[in-house]
Design a protein around this motif. Structure first.
Motif, PDB file in Angstrom:
ATOM      1  N   GLY A  99      -0.338  18.934  -4.751  1.00  0.00           N
ATOM      2  CA  GLY A  99       0.850  17.898  -4.577  1.00  0.00           C
ATOM      3  C   GLY A  99       1.029  17.267  -3.283  1.00  0.00           C
ATOM      4  O   GLY A  99       1.631  16.386  -3.161  1.00  0.00           O
ATOM      5  N   GLN A 100       0.148  17.797  -2.178  1.00  0.00           N
ATOM      6  CA  GLN A 100       0.175  17.157  -0.981  1.00  0.00           C
ATOM      7  C   GLN A 100      -0.369  15.641  -1.078  1.00  0.00           C
ATOM      8  O   GLN A 100      -1.265  15.547  -1.681  1.00  0.00           O
TER       9      GLN A 100
ATOM     10  N   PHE B 260       0.826  -1.332  -0.004  1.00  0.00           N
ATOM     11  CA  PHE B 260      -0.008  -0.149  -0.021  1.00  0.00           C
ATOM     12  C   PHE B 260       0.767   1.385   0.064  1.00  0.00           C
ATOM     13  O   PHE B 260       0.396   2.346  -0.786  1.00  0.00           O
ATOM     14  N   SER B 261       1.938   1.050   0.712  1.00  0.00           N
ATOM     15  CA  SER B 261       2.815   2.495   0.793  1.00  0.00           C
ATOM     16  C   SER B 261       3.386   2.792  -0.326  1.00  0.00           C
ATOM     17  O   SER B 261       3.788   3.898  -0.825  1.00  0.00           O
ATOM     18  N   LYS B 262       3.319   1.922  -1.626  1.00  0.00           N
ATOM     19  CA  LYS B 262       4.065   2.470  -2.823  1.00  0.00           C
ATOM     20  C   LYS B 262       2.834   3.208  -3.688  1.00  0.00           C
ATOM     21  O   LYS B 262       3.243   3.794  -4.590  1.00  0.00           O
ATOM     22  N   ILE B 263       1.774   3.312  -3.166  1.00  0.00           N
ATOM     23  CA  ILE B 263       0.876   3.897  -4.042  1.00  0.00           C
ATOM     24  C   ILE B 263       0.817   5.414  -3.630  1.00  0.00           C
ATOM     25  O   ILE B 263       0.667   5.801  -2.222  1.00  0.00           O
ATOM     26  N   ASP B 264       1.134   6.482  -4.415  1.00  0.00           N
ATOM     27  CA  ASP B 264       1.043   7.842  -4.170  1.00  0.00           C
ATOM     28  C   ASP B 264       0.164   8.531  -4.592  1.00  0.00           C
ATOM     29  O   ASP B 264      -0.256   8.957  -5.814  1.00  0.00           O
ATOM     30  N   ILE B 265      -0.803   8.787  -3.457  1.00  0.00           N
ATOM     31  CA  ILE B 265      -2.308   9.489  -3.939  1.00  0.00           C
ATOM     32  C   ILE B 265      -1.880  10.998  -3.307  1.00  0.00           C
ATOM     33  O   ILE B 265      -1.472  11.301  -2.582  1.00  0.00           O
ATOM     34  N   ARG B 266      -2.310  11.861  -4.362  1.00  0.00           N
ATOM     35  CA  ARG B 266      -1.944  13.446  -4.106  1.00  0.00           C
ATOM     36  C   ARG B 266      -3.157  14.121  -4.508  1.00  0.00           C
ATOM     37  O   ARG B 266      -4.040  13.660  -5.123  1.00  0.00           O
ATOM     38  N   ILE B 267      -3.227  15.549  -3.890  1.00  0.00           N
ATOM     39  CA  ILE B 267      -4.177  16.156  -4.361  1.00  0.00           C
ATOM     40  C   ILE B 267      -4.067  17.259  -5.473  1.00  0.00           C
ATOM     41  O   ILE B 267      -2.702  17.530  -5.472  1.00  0.00           O
ATOM     42  N   GLY B 268      -4.481  17.552  -6.479  1.00  0.00           N
ATOM     43  CA  GLY B 268      -4.337  18.395  -7.531  1.00  0.00           C
ATOM     44  C   GLY B 268      -5.516  19.092  -8.059  1.00  0.00           C
ATOM     45  O   GLY B 268      -6.761  18.876  -7.587  1.00  0.00           O
ATOM     46  N   THR B 269      -5.162  20.399  -8.709  1.00  0.00           N
ATOM     47  CA  THR B 269      -6.301  20.935  -9.173  1.00  0.00           C
ATOM     48  C   THR B 269      -6.517  20.940 -10.774  1.00  0.00           C
ATOM     49  O   THR B 269      -5.505  21.135 -11.522  1.00  0.00           O
ATOM     50  N   ILE B 270      -7.606  20.643 -11.081  1.00  0.00           N
ATOM     51  CA  ILE B 270      -7.947  20.537 -12.635  1.00  0.00           C
ATOM     52  C   ILE B 270      -7.888  21.782 -13.330  1.00  0.00           C
ATOM     53  O   ILE B 270      -8.643  23.077 -12.757  1.00  0.00           O
ATOM     54  N   THR B 271      -6.842  22.103 -14.042  1.00  0.00           N
ATOM     55  CA  THR B 271      -6.679  23.314 -14.836  1.00  0.00           C
ATOM     56  C   THR B 271      -7.093  23.393 -16.407  1.00  0.00           C
ATOM     57  O   THR B 271      -7.302  24.650 -16.806  1.00  0.00           O
TER      58      THR B 271
ATOM     59  N   ILE C 174      -4.160  18.464 -14.746  1.00  0.00           N
ATOM     60  CA  ILE C 174      -4.246  18.550 -13.367  1.00  0.00           C
ATOM     61  C   ILE C 174      -2.753  19.105 -12.815  1.00  0.00           C
ATOM     62  O   ILE C 174      -1.722  18.360 -13.206  1.00  0.00           O
ATOM     63  N   ASP C 175      -2.917  20.062 -12.063  1.00  0.00           N
ATOM     64  CA  ASP C 175      -1.701  20.580 -11.453  1.00  0.00           C
ATOM     65  C   ASP C 175      -1.557  19.988  -9.956  1.00  0.00           C
ATOM     66  O   ASP C 175      -2.347  20.022  -9.295  1.00  0.00           O
ATOM     67  N   PHE C 176      -0.196  19.440  -9.838  1.00  0.00           N
ATOM     68  CA  PHE C 176       0.076  18.759  -8.857  1.00  0.00           C
ATOM     69  C   PHE C 176       1.279  19.359  -8.090  1.00  0.00           C
ATOM     70  O   PHE C 176       2.093  18.711  -7.491  1.00  0.00           O
ATOM     71  N   GLY C 177       1.059  20.554  -8.259  1.00  0.00           N
ATOM     72  CA  GLY C 177       2.319  21.418  -7.552  1.00  0.00           C
ATOM     73  C   GLY C 177       3.734  21.254  -8.031  1.00  0.00           C
ATOM     74  O   GLY C 177       3.619  21.215  -9.028  1.00  0.00           O
ATOM     75  N   GLY C 178       4.591  20.883  -7.103  1.00  0.00           N
ATOM     76  CA  GLY C 178       5.891  20.577  -7.340  1.00  0.00           C
ATOM     77  C   GLY C 178       6.105  19.280  -8.119  1.00  0.00           C
ATOM     78  O   GLY C 178       7.257  19.042  -8.652  1.00  0.00           O
TER      79      GLY C 178
ATOM     80  N   LEU D 160     -13.810  11.649  -5.833  1.00  0.00           N
ATOM     81  CA  LEU D 160     -13.273  11.780  -4.534  1.00  0.00           C
ATOM     82  C   LEU D 160     -12.505  13.016  -4.449  1.00  0.00           C
ATOM     83  O   LEU D 160     -11.825  13.391  -5.183  1.00  0.00           O
ATOM     84  N   GLN D 161     -12.829  13.761  -3.483  1.00  0.00           N
ATOM     85  CA  GLN D 161     -11.956  15.084  -3.225  1.00  0.00           C
ATOM     86  C   GLN D 161     -12.048  15.391  -1.661  1.00  0.00           C
ATOM     87  O   GLN D 161     -12.771  14.813  -0.902  1.00  0.00           O
ATOM     88  N   ALA D 162     -11.010  16.220  -1.267  1.00  0.00           N
ATOM     89  CA  ALA D 162     -11.046  16.721  -0.002  1.00  0.00           C
ATOM     90  C   ALA D 162     -12.204  17.444   0.597  1.00  0.00           C
ATOM     91  O   ALA D 162     -12.965  18.393  -0.224  1.00  0.00           O
ATOM     92  N   SER D 163     -12.531  17.215   1.737  1.00  0.00           N
ATOM     93  CA  SER D 163     -13.652  18.209   2.324  1.00  0.00           C
ATOM     94  C   SER D 163     -13.268  19.611   2.458  1.00  0.00           C
ATOM     95  O   SER D 163     -14.179  20.383   2.797  1.00  0.00           O
ATOM     96  N   LYS D 164     -12.184  20.096   2.432  1.00  0.00           N
ATOM     97  CA  LYS D 164     -11.626  21.499   2.653  1.00  0.00           C
ATOM     98  C   LYS D 164     -11.087  21.646   1.461  1.00  0.00           C
ATOM     99  O   LYS D 164     -10.392  21.143   0.552  1.00  0.00           O
ATOM    100  N   SER D 165     -11.255  22.945   0.883  1.00  0.00           N
ATOM    101  CA  SER D 165     -10.870  23.792  -0.312  1.00  0.00           C
ATOM    102  C   SER D 165      -9.442  24.236   0.013  1.00  0.00           C
ATOM    103  O   SER D 165      -9.225  24.501   1.078  1.00  0.00           O
TER     104      SER D 165
END
Length: 113
Positions: free
Chosen positions: A109-110, A10-21, A38-42, A99-104
């Motif tokens: 990239g987090q 499981f630790s091999k899976i890299d799930i990040r937050i990004g913004t659809i641009t 999608i912009d994943f920051g860094g 699926l998305q975060a509950s806070k905006s």
């Protein structure tokens, strides 16, 4: 249920937050889909194909923060290369809900911890 995996697997899976641009129609896909940028920051910008046209307009998706697996190898879908897997769940009508975060306004990239 799928087969049990170890924490190491499981630790091999890299799930990040990004913004659809950017959102484009994807007429060459077999099933109705969009091409997402999608912009994943860094981590940079990644592209993905998503079968979400039934529940989301292009305008509703623009600037939406979503969750995606960013460490998949590229997958060719028609004439397009998908570089990440946007995460969603199938609802009772068999349509994909993102699926998305509950806070905006989280930092792109987090990682999901």
């Amino acid at each position: 249920m799928k087969p049990e995996i170890t924490f190491e697997e499981f630790s091999k899976i890299d799930i990040r937050i990004g913004t659809i641009t950017q959102v484009k129609d994807f007429p060459n896909a077999r099933k109705p889909s969009y091409q997402l940028t999608i912009d994943f920051g860094g981590l940079d910008i990644k592209k993905s194909s998503a079968q979400i046209t039934h529940l989301y307009s292009k305008e509703a998706l623009l600037n939406k923060q979503i969750l995606a697996v960013v460490n998949f190898s590229k997958k060719q879908i028609a004439n397009f290369f998908s570089e990440c897997l946007v995460l969603g769940i199938e609802n009772s009508q068999k349509k994909i809900v993102l699926l998305q975060a509950s806070k905006s306004n989280l930092k792109n990239g987090q990682p999901v911890n």
